[in-house]
Design an enzyme around this catalytic site. Sequence first.
Site, PDB file in Angstrom:
ATOM      1  CG  HIS A  17      60.825   1.748   7.757  1.00  0.00           C
ATOM      2  ND1 HIS A  17      59.631   1.765   7.060  1.00  0.00           N
ATOM      3  CD2 HIS A  17      60.902   2.953   8.376  1.00  0.00           C
ATOM      4  CE1 HIS A  17      59.021   2.922   7.261  1.00  0.00           C
ATOM      5  NE2 HIS A  17      59.773   3.656   8.060  1.00  0.00           N
ATOM      6  CD  GLU A  38      53.554   6.240   8.237  1.00  0.00           C
ATOM      7  OE1 GLU A  38      54.091   7.127   7.549  1.00  0.00           O
ATOM      8  OE2 GLU A  38      53.887   6.009   9.427  1.00  0.00           O
ATOM      9  CG  ASP A  88      60.325   7.095  13.905  1.00  0.00           C
ATOM     10  OD1 ASP A  88      61.344   7.712  13.534  1.00  0.00           O
ATOM     11  OD2 ASP A  88      59.335   6.896  13.180  1.00  0.00           O
TER      12      ASP A  88
END
Length: 346
Positions: free
Chosen positions: A15, A198, A277
């Site tokens: 991910h 999420e 990220d």
Amino acid sequence: MPDDLIARLPKSELHLHIEGTLEPEMMFEMAARNAVEIPYNSVEELRAAYSFANLQEFLDLYYQGMNVLLHEQDFYELTLAYFQRARNDNVRHAEIFFDPQAHTNRGVPFATVINGITRGQQEAAAQLGVTSKLILCFLRDLSADAAMATFEEALVYRNQFVGIGLDSAELGHPPSKFADVFAQAKNEGFLLVAHAGEEGPSAYVREAIDVLGVHRIDHGNRSLDDPELVSDLAASGIALTVCPLSNHKLGVVDDLPSHPLAEMLERGLLVTVNSDDPAYFGGYVNANYRALRDALVLDDVTLVELARNSFRASFLTEEEKARHLAEVDTLAAAEGIRPVARSAAS
Ligand code: ADE
Ligand code: ZN
């Protein structure tokens, strides 16, 4: 702490948004050479802005940041830089996302984006020994028609990506909105994943499985709200690609000690640890393992289990998985760590 068990464990990352690896230093460098204005005076000022109350606040900066990516070379350098960091974290394989609509919508051709990323992946495999697969994500806050148009455009490059996913602002954009494009991609033989649970409810995880037919859920934290869903996830072996530092930075969890990963493992879920990220959330994959180890007091057996899960949940062939798992097991045995079988053995 570069020489801990986490550093020594071979692992895969499942991910990872390649645009989310754009470090401030690289952003400034590309802004200068591409003559793109960024509304910050320095790397320090930009980093100081990385404080987010929720997913949308992050996404606003994430999309702004990628404005500096214009040319194939930019996507290539971005991709290769990620793999260099991944290699330093002993990542052997990565399945990475990209967001083509975030580029094509500002005039960057699809070919520029995907060819730069592909070149970075090829270089990483040849020079660093890190293998990878590419997953095309649709921005779920854009229309279903836009996703379909992007998928049709992408088919020309079908040998350069293996699957499709769903990301961006989750609330109000349930998986079922994208039923048609996922059905078409499935017909064309692509693998399917989706961000779900999420910020959105457990019902979105259920929809991603039942309506879209995904093979993996990205995040999936809210699954724990629905005991029947948890049983179904455990029974089917559908993995959750969990991102601890991201969850903390975006307020998905209040703090790391209350992260649900340990509970997920206890409930028999196939859970993996990932960085999402990393340029925005303060750490690559090993930093995510370490943050969880420290916050949840994870023992070595559990760390080995997480590394094993990262390969088990991957889209590698059974033979490739077996080769990586054997390497993890050899390391564990050499260090006197005896794996425990929590659910179905593999
Ligand atoms: N795009 C990049 N990172 C994301 C995340 N954590 N959730 C949803 N969309 C994203
Ligand atoms: Zn993500």
